[in-house]
Scaffold this motif. Structure first.
Motif, PDB file in Angstrom:
ATOM      1  N   ALA A 121     146.913  -3.265 -55.119  1.00  0.00           N
ATOM      2  CA  ALA A 121     146.766  -3.462 -56.656  1.00  0.00           C
ATOM      3  C   ALA A 121     147.325  -2.345 -57.445  1.00  0.00           C
ATOM      4  O   ALA A 121     147.053  -1.191 -56.646  1.00  0.00           O
ATOM      5  N   MET A 122     147.851  -2.183 -58.328  1.00  0.00           N
ATOM      6  CA  MET A 122     148.468  -1.249 -59.016  1.00  0.00           C
ATOM      7  C   MET A 122     147.742  -1.128 -60.635  1.00  0.00           C
ATOM      8  O   MET A 122     147.336  -2.012 -61.275  1.00  0.00           O
ATOM      9  N   ALA A 134     151.465 -13.002 -57.550  1.00  0.00           N
ATOM     10  CA  ALA A 134     151.030 -12.390 -56.318  1.00  0.00           C
ATOM     11  C   ALA A 134     149.582 -11.764 -56.379  1.00  0.00           C
ATOM     12  O   ALA A 134     149.080 -12.271 -55.063  1.00  0.00           O
ATOM     13  N   TYR A 135     149.059 -11.696 -57.360  1.00  0.00           N
ATOM     14  CA  TYR A 135     147.673 -11.486 -57.438  1.00  0.00           C
ATOM     15  C   TYR A 135     146.758 -12.655 -56.959  1.00  0.00           C
ATOM     16  O   TYR A 135     145.775 -12.880 -56.426  1.00  0.00           O
ATOM     17  N   ASP A 136     147.536 -13.817 -57.646  1.00  0.00           N
ATOM     18  CA  ASP A 136     146.473 -15.043 -57.452  1.00  0.00           C
ATOM     19  C   ASP A 136     146.756 -15.509 -56.034  1.00  0.00           C
ATOM     20  O   ASP A 136     145.570 -16.291 -55.274  1.00  0.00           O
ATOM     21  N   VAL A 137     147.767 -15.402 -55.362  1.00  0.00           N
ATOM     22  CA  VAL A 137     147.861 -15.825 -53.972  1.00  0.00           C
ATOM     23  C   VAL A 137     147.504 -15.174 -52.982  1.00  0.00           C
ATOM     24  O   VAL A 137     147.180 -15.555 -51.900  1.00  0.00           O
ATOM     25  N   ALA A 138     146.976 -13.775 -53.099  1.00  0.00           N
ATOM     26  CA  ALA A 138     146.640 -12.839 -52.206  1.00  0.00           C
ATOM     27  C   ALA A 138     145.095 -13.102 -51.844  1.00  0.00           C
ATOM     28  O   ALA A 138     144.468 -13.790 -52.643  1.00  0.00           O
ATOM     29  N   ASP A 139     144.962 -13.037 -50.422  1.00  0.00           N
ATOM     30  CA  ASP A 139     143.440 -12.986 -49.793  1.00  0.00           C
ATOM     31  C   ASP A 139     142.820 -12.063 -50.366  1.00  0.00           C
ATOM     32  O   ASP A 139     141.431 -11.954 -50.395  1.00  0.00           O
ATOM     33  N   ALA A 140     143.385 -10.846 -50.571  1.00  0.00           N
ATOM     34  CA  ALA A 140     142.544  -9.759 -50.930  1.00  0.00           C
ATOM     35  C   ALA A 140     143.416  -8.621 -51.893  1.00  0.00           C
ATOM     36  O   ALA A 140     144.712  -8.638 -51.718  1.00  0.00           O
ATOM     37  N   LEU A 141     142.850  -7.834 -52.626  1.00  0.00           N
ATOM     38  CA  LEU A 141     143.651  -6.955 -53.432  1.00  0.00           C
ATOM     39  C   LEU A 141     142.941  -5.637 -53.199  1.00  0.00           C
ATOM     40  O   LEU A 141     141.807  -5.437 -53.323  1.00  0.00           O
ATOM     41  N   LEU A 142     143.786  -4.636 -52.633  1.00  0.00           N
ATOM     42  CA  LEU A 142     143.577  -3.443 -52.274  1.00  0.00           C
ATOM     43  C   LEU A 142     143.828  -2.447 -53.264  1.00  0.00           C
ATOM     44  O   LEU A 142     144.929  -2.200 -53.609  1.00  0.00           O
ATOM     45  N   ALA A 143     142.593  -1.722 -53.762  1.00  0.00           N
ATOM     46  CA  ALA A 143     142.848  -0.799 -54.766  1.00  0.00           C
ATOM     47  C   ALA A 143     142.695   0.520 -54.345  1.00  0.00           C
ATOM     48  O   ALA A 143     141.369   0.790 -53.924  1.00  0.00           O
ATOM     49  N   PRO A 144     143.787   1.512 -54.396  1.00  0.00           N
ATOM     50  CA  PRO A 144     143.306   2.819 -54.015  1.00  0.00           C
ATOM     51  C   PRO A 144     142.839   3.650 -55.289  1.00  0.00           C
ATOM     52  O   PRO A 144     143.309   4.773 -55.479  1.00  0.00           O
ATOM     53  N   TRP A 145     141.746   3.221 -55.823  1.00  0.00           N
ATOM     54  CA  TRP A 145     141.079   3.912 -56.808  1.00  0.00           C
ATOM     55  C   TRP A 145     139.647   3.138 -57.118  1.00  0.00           C
ATOM     56  O   TRP A 145     139.250   2.283 -56.206  1.00  0.00           O
ATOM     57  N   PRO A 146     138.801   4.211 -57.739  1.00  0.00           N
ATOM     58  CA  PRO A 146     137.551   3.642 -57.598  1.00  0.00           C
ATOM     59  C   PRO A 146     137.279   2.510 -58.404  1.00  0.00           C
ATOM     60  O   PRO A 146     138.122   2.007 -59.295  1.00  0.00           O
ATOM     61  N   ASP A 147     135.773   1.902 -58.335  1.00  0.00           N
ATOM     62  CA  ASP A 147     135.452   0.832 -59.420  1.00  0.00           C
ATOM     63  C   ASP A 147     135.648   1.499 -60.746  1.00  0.00           C
ATOM     64  O   ASP A 147     135.234   2.544 -61.098  1.00  0.00           O
ATOM     65  N   ASP A 152     140.266  -3.350 -66.443  1.00  0.00           N
ATOM     66  CA  ASP A 152     139.699  -4.175 -67.647  1.00  0.00           C
ATOM     67  C   ASP A 152     140.751  -5.247 -67.932  1.00  0.00           C
ATOM     68  O   ASP A 152     141.987  -5.075 -67.804  1.00  0.00           O
ATOM     69  N   GLY A 153     140.292  -6.409 -68.454  1.00  0.00           N
ATOM     70  CA  GLY A 153     141.252  -7.511 -68.753  1.00  0.00           C
ATOM     71  C   GLY A 153     141.536  -8.434 -67.393  1.00  0.00           C
ATOM     72  O   GLY A 153     142.358  -9.444 -67.644  1.00  0.00           O
ATOM     73  N   TRP A 154     140.962  -8.000 -66.325  1.00  0.00           N
ATOM     74  CA  TRP A 154     141.414  -8.728 -65.203  1.00  0.00           C
ATOM     75  C   TRP A 154     140.373 -10.131 -64.912  1.00  0.00           C
ATOM     76  O   TRP A 154     139.423 -10.047 -65.373  1.00  0.00           O
ATOM     77  N   PRO A 155     140.976 -11.157 -64.604  1.00  0.00           N
ATOM     78  CA  PRO A 155     140.208 -12.447 -64.284  1.00  0.00           C
ATOM     79  C   PRO A 155     139.118 -12.084 -63.343  1.00  0.00           C
ATOM     80  O   PRO A 155     139.241 -11.344 -62.483  1.00  0.00           O
ATOM     81  N   GLU A 156     137.914 -12.789 -63.341  1.00  0.00           N
ATOM     82  CA  GLU A 156     136.725 -12.893 -62.545  1.00  0.00           C
ATOM     83  C   GLU A 156     137.406 -13.259 -60.992  1.00  0.00           C
ATOM     84  O   GLU A 156     137.013 -12.430 -60.029  1.00  0.00           O
ATOM     85  N   ALA A 157     138.549 -14.097 -60.737  1.00  0.00           N
ATOM     86  CA  ALA A 157     139.011 -14.534 -59.682  1.00  0.00           C
ATOM     87  C   ALA A 157     139.570 -13.209 -58.810  1.00  0.00           C
ATOM     88  O   ALA A 157     139.424 -13.014 -57.633  1.00  0.00           O
ATOM     89  N   TRP A 158     139.912 -12.164 -59.575  1.00  0.00           N
ATOM     90  CA  TRP A 158     140.851 -10.941 -58.913  1.00  0.00           C
ATOM     91  C   TRP A 158     139.811 -10.247 -58.365  1.00  0.00           C
ATOM     92  O   TRP A 158     139.690  -9.565 -57.456  1.00  0.00           O
ATOM     93  N   ARG A 159     138.655  -9.998 -59.466  1.00  0.00           N
ATOM     94  CA  ARG A 159     137.673  -9.166 -59.204  1.00  0.00           C
ATOM     95  C   ARG A 159     137.121  -9.396 -57.840  1.00  0.00           C
ATOM     96  O   ARG A 159     136.393  -8.556 -57.137  1.00  0.00           O
ATOM     97  N   ALA A 160     136.838 -10.703 -57.747  1.00  0.00           N
ATOM     98  CA  ALA A 160     136.038 -11.112 -56.434  1.00  0.00           C
ATOM     99  C   ALA A 160     136.700 -10.879 -55.295  1.00  0.00           C
ATOM    100  O   ALA A 160     135.938 -10.684 -54.044  1.00  0.00           O
ATOM    101  N   LYS A 161     137.981 -10.610 -55.025  1.00  0.00           N
ATOM    102  CA  LYS A 161     138.646 -10.224 -53.912  1.00  0.00           C
ATOM    103  C   LYS A 161     139.042  -8.889 -53.953  1.00  0.00           C
ATOM    104  O   LYS A 161     140.229  -8.595 -53.307  1.00  0.00           O
ATOM    105  N   LEU A 162     138.483  -7.888 -54.703  1.00  0.00           N
ATOM    106  CA  LEU A 162     139.187  -6.658 -54.753  1.00  0.00           C
ATOM    107  C   LEU A 162     138.284  -5.755 -53.938  1.00  0.00           C
ATOM    108  O   LEU A 162     137.199  -5.763 -53.709  1.00  0.00           O
ATOM    109  N   THR A 164     138.016  -1.938 -53.650  1.00  0.00           N
ATOM    110  CA  THR A 164     138.416  -0.416 -54.272  1.00  0.00           C
ATOM    111  C   THR A 164     137.713   0.503 -53.183  1.00  0.00           C
ATOM    112  O   THR A 164     136.490   0.551 -53.097  1.00  0.00           O
ATOM    113  N   VAL A 165     138.618   1.185 -52.833  1.00  0.00           N
ATOM    114  CA  VAL A 165     138.549   1.963 -51.788  1.00  0.00           C
ATOM    115  C   VAL A 165     138.397   3.492 -52.127  1.00  0.00           C
ATOM    116  O   VAL A 165     138.216   4.488 -51.168  1.00  0.00           O
TER     117      VAL A 165
END
Length: 353
Positions: A121-122, A134-147, A152-162, A164-165
């Motif tokens: 995730a960028m 890309a975000y829709d087809v991904a099984d997971a979104l790896l975020a190199p930043w904190p919660d 902001d503005g992300w759909p719930e489907a993206w948040r559910a597979k995020l 944040t490491v």
């Protein structure tokens, strides 16, 4: 087996791969148009480049496929070659998943080959049509930043597979400088010596001129500025981070992660990037209290004394929220777990009767 695609622009994607790969249990193959790093001891597939077209040629080659994708110019041999190579590798290696950092096209290609995909995730505005694919087809979104940094503005489907490491740094696990080291950094024996600014540039270029940097130096006579970047690499970046009173850094994710790992007071200055990526990061670190963030290099050099003083006053402890010290290990654990689930869920291989 995990495939890990690395974009060739800048140096941060490659550094991030190395930080995560160090902690993976699963074997990993690097996929990139970059050559393998000298320290890389695993498999590496160097892909053909697909960016040889001049801008005027790209426009006539419908490089965005009617604004659906980012870069797929018609009849480009490099594009065809890399797509064929990735597909053939997937067919041969049967990876459990492919990590994509970053390319919408490689993410889609991998998923079309039936492989689970993890997309890095960028920061910035990524709800456009192309990134959404890309975000829709991904099984997971790896975020190199904190919660709370960039969703902001992300759909719930993206948040559910995020996932944040937090920041992913090659310096994860190292002990930040203690108070004594900060008060008397290496090489400074006089407490009245100028305070030190470490200025960091990245491999993706920057829009700040040497004249602007010189003006900042002149406006801060009580400070010594040390400038590091691709043209003047640090002999020991961790040591220079630890002994800086304030770090002034561009807003690239890896540079920010390394400053965060060192817990240094900082001014994060966004450089021009697509989708306002660095602006988003500068605003996030400021909002979360980790550092002072500004959208662009100050037009007036006389703003620098105040910026450096604000950074000193804020200190570096706020970086704890951004960098856990084990972000790369956490990312690797997520990837290993997903790879293990894929192996268990695979259908049995067909055999001839």
């Amino acid at each position: 087996m995990i495939g890990y695609y690395v974009h060739h622009q800048g140096l941060g994607h490659l550094t991030r791969l190395q930080a995560v790969a160090e902690h993976l249990r699963s074997p990993v193959t690097g996929l990139s148009s970059l050559p393998a790093p000298a320290s890389w001891d695993g498999p590496w597939m160097q892909l053909e480049r697909d960016d040889a077209l001049a801008p005027e040629q790209a426009a006539s080659a419908d490089a965005t496929a009617h604004s659906v994708l980012h870069w797929v110019p018609r009849h480009d041999e490099g594009l065809a070659g890399r797509a064929a190579a990735v597909s053939a590798w997937i067919r041969r290696a049967r990876p459990s998943l492919v990590v994509v950092d970053v390319s919408v096209e490689v993410a889609l290609l991998s998923r079309l080959c039936g492989v689970p995909v993890v997309v890095l995730a960028m920061p910035g505005v990524r709800t456009d049509r192309t990134h959404s694919l890309a975000y829709d087809v991904a099984d997971a979104l790896l975020a190199p930043w904190p919660d709370g940094a960039h969703t902001d503005g992300w759909p719930e489907a993206w948040r559910a597979k995020l996932w944040t490491v937090g920041g992913l740094s090659r310096f994860d696990g190292r002990r930040p400088a203690g108070a004594a080291e900060r008060l008397a950094p290496a090489g400074r024996t006089d407490v009245d010596a100028p305070r030190r600014v470490l200025l960091l540039w990245g491999g993706g270029g920057h829009g700040t001129s040497a004249v602007q940097v010189a003006a900042a130096r002149a406006a801060t006579p009580g400070w010594e500025w040390v400038e590091r970047g691709p043209g003047s690499p640090s002999p020991d970046l961790w040591s220079e981070l630890a002994t800086a009173d304030v770090v002034v850094t561009h807003g690239g994710q890896n540079a920010v992660a390394e400053v965060a790992a060192a817990r240094r007071p900082a001014v994060v200055v966004a450089q021009p990037r697509p989708f306002d990526e660095q602006v988003a990061t500068a605003r996030a670190v400021d909002r979360l209290g980790a550092a002072v963030g500004v959208d662009t290099w100050p037009a007036a050099a006389d703003q620098w004394p105040g910026l450096l003083d604000r950074a000193l006053h804020r200190g570096g402890d706020g970086w704890r929220r951004w960098s856990t010290g084990h972000g790369a290990a956490t990312a690797a654990a997520h990837l290993d777990a997903l790879a293990d689930r894929d192996v268990r869920a695979r259908p049995a291989t067909r055999t001839a009767s």
